[in-house]
Design a protein around this motif. Structure first.
Motif, PDB file in Angstrom:
ATOM      1  N   GLY A  51       0.802  -1.224   0.000  1.00 23.50           N
ATOM      2  CA  GLY A  51       0.000   0.000   0.000  1.00 23.50           C
ATOM      3  C   GLY A  51       0.831   1.268   0.000  1.00 23.50           C
ATOM      4  O   GLY A  51       0.420   2.294   0.558  1.00 23.50           O
ATOM      5  N   GLY A  52       2.006   1.213  -0.597  1.00 25.38           N
ATOM      6  CA  GLY A  52       2.867   2.387  -0.668  1.00 25.38           C
ATOM      7  C   GLY A  52       3.892   2.481   0.443  1.00 25.38           C
ATOM      8  O   GLY A  52       4.747   3.374   0.423  1.00 25.38           O
ATOM      9  N   LYS A  53       3.849   1.586   1.418  1.00 27.31           N
ATOM     10  CA  LYS A  53       4.821   1.618   2.519  1.00 27.31           C
ATOM     11  C   LYS A  53       6.197   1.166   2.030  1.00 27.31           C
ATOM     12  O   LYS A  53       6.306   0.431   1.055  1.00 27.31           O
ATOM     13  CB  LYS A  53       4.349   0.706   3.653  1.00 27.31           C
ATOM     14  N   PRO A  54       7.259   1.574   2.723  1.00 32.04           N
ATOM     15  CA  PRO A  54       8.600   1.126   2.349  1.00 32.04           C
ATOM     16  C   PRO A  54       8.712  -0.397   2.430  1.00 32.04           C
ATOM     17  O   PRO A  54       8.150  -1.027   3.324  1.00 32.04           O
ATOM     18  CB  PRO A  54       9.511   1.796   3.382  1.00 32.04           C
ATOM     19  N   ALA A  55       9.442  -0.970   1.493  1.00 33.67           N
ATOM     20  CA  ALA A  55       9.663  -2.418   1.452  1.00 33.67           C
ATOM     21  C   ALA A  55      11.099  -2.720   1.852  1.00 33.67           C
ATOM     22  O   ALA A  55      12.042  -2.172   1.272  1.00 33.67           O
ATOM     23  CB  ALA A  55       9.395  -2.960   0.048  1.00 33.67           C
TER      24      ALA A  55
END
Length: 375
Positions: A173-177
């Protein structure tokens, strides 16, 4: 990887499946129960002549992925009046045992070989088999080069990787991976290893950086899948497609960066090992595991939440189709052909997840259960 060893190993290990699961295609001759877990091929090859000798040479017989191949090949051999000889490496990567089995098939006068190769070292022996008139079908993973076999029956391993990569990107959902890559090997090049690894990165929207090697992507940057975001690849670790290897690899990755929240696993055994390491570290809820195989036990891991998603394949179908193809060819039939637009015969893949996400097509574990393999 399999795995276990297509796939992989092992499936790639226990190791890298689908009328009921998506895009299964049936070989020119009709498949009986095309969407069933064993993918039985038509019994029409049984007519005419005596028994046809066929050798099935697997990576190992410790991985359920390859056990499924053995089981369905034996079942199809009985229908097609085929004398089936089964051999396997002692471990994933054991090429010498496979070479001996190839030479034995030539000496026996078999009409064909079905093989999940343990590495390029078998190529010369397969060349001798073809020169002796045996028809060679690679299962799960194309040899290197692909022309070493007459044809490959496999899932699209790159597509399988893309499916779980797309799901991983959407789930963020757009969070850092913060990504751990649990590969098959770090000391040899096997196409299933490259294809699944690269497919996952491509599905995430990350350039793999190479066509032929793992670990060449930029180690940080932006992923473009899903809503997009920043990423770090903190490790590439070999697992040999096994549970123990997956656990050790995950432990090493956590030592490199304890904040990992995305785990790519070459196959289900590697994913199980990774989960064990995460659980021991108290981080099983922090990191989502994305695996490839599609065994019945793997689907249970999706249901339980151990795996976030699993790209499913159909090893039994590959082997059953191979048996029928060689039997038909030996009795005067035509050679099998590849799937349109591909360099191999595609036996299908699909994505299974417990949670649906926008922009990603999934099946639930219960829907996928009708075509899973193993126990």
């Amino acid at each position: 990887m399999n795995f276990s060893t297509s796939h992989l190993s092992s499936r790639a290990g226990r190791r890298t499946r689908a009328a009921a699961i998506g895009v299964t295609v049936c070989l020119g001759a009709t498949l009986a129960a095309c969407g069933s877990s064993n993918g039985s091929a038509s019994s029409s090859a049984s007519g005419g002549g005596g028994k046809v000798g066929v050798s099935l040479i697997l990576k190992t017989l410790t991985n359920p992925y390859f056990v499924s191949m053995e089981k369905d090949a034996k079942s199809q051999a009985a229908k097609d009046n085929v004398s089936l000889t089964v051999a396997a490496g002692t471990t994933d990567g054991d090429t010498q045992t496979q070479i001996t089995a190839i030479d034995n098939a030539i000496s026996r006068g078999d009409k064909g070989i079905l093989i999940t190769t343990n590495g390029d070292a078998v190529n010369a022996a397969l060349g001798r088999a073809k020169q002796a008139g045996l028809f060679v079908i690679a299962l799960d993973t194309a040899p290197n080069p692909a022309s070493t076999a007459d044809i490959t029956y496999a899932t699209d391993n790159e597509q399988a990787g893309k499916l779980i990569g797309q799901y991983a990107a959407a789930a963020l959902g757009g969070k850092p991976a913060v990504i751990a890559m649990l590969d098959l090997f770090n000391n040899q090049v096997v196409s299933v290893d490259i294809n699944r690894d690269h497919g996952f990165l491509e599905g995430m929207g990350i350039d793999p950086g190479s066509k032929t090697e793992n670990g060449k992507e930029a180690k940080s940057g932006k992923y473009t899948g899903g809503k997009g975001g920043t990423y770090k690849v903190v490790c590439h670790q070999p697992t040999q497609g096994a549970i123990d290897g997956g656990r050790t690899a995950m432990e090493n990755c956590l030592s490199a960066n304890p904040d990992i929240n995305v785990v790519y696993a070459i196959n289900e055994p590697a994913g199980e090992g990774a989960y064990n390491a995460l659980k021991a570290a108290g981080k099983q809820k922090q990191a989502a595991i994305y695996a490839i195989d599609g065994s019945c036990s793997g689907l249970k891991n999706v249901t339980s939440g151990e795996f976030a998603a699993d790209a499913v394949q159909y090893p039994g179908k590959m082997a059953a189709l191979g048996v029928t193809s060689i039997a038909k060819l030996a009795r005067g039939g035509s050679k099998p052909s590849v799937t349109d637009g591909k360099s191999f015969y595609d036996t299908g893949t699909a994505l299974v997840a417990a949670k649906s996400l926008d922009g990603v097509t999934v099946q639930s574990p219960s829907q996928a259960a009708s075509a899973c393999w193993g126990s």
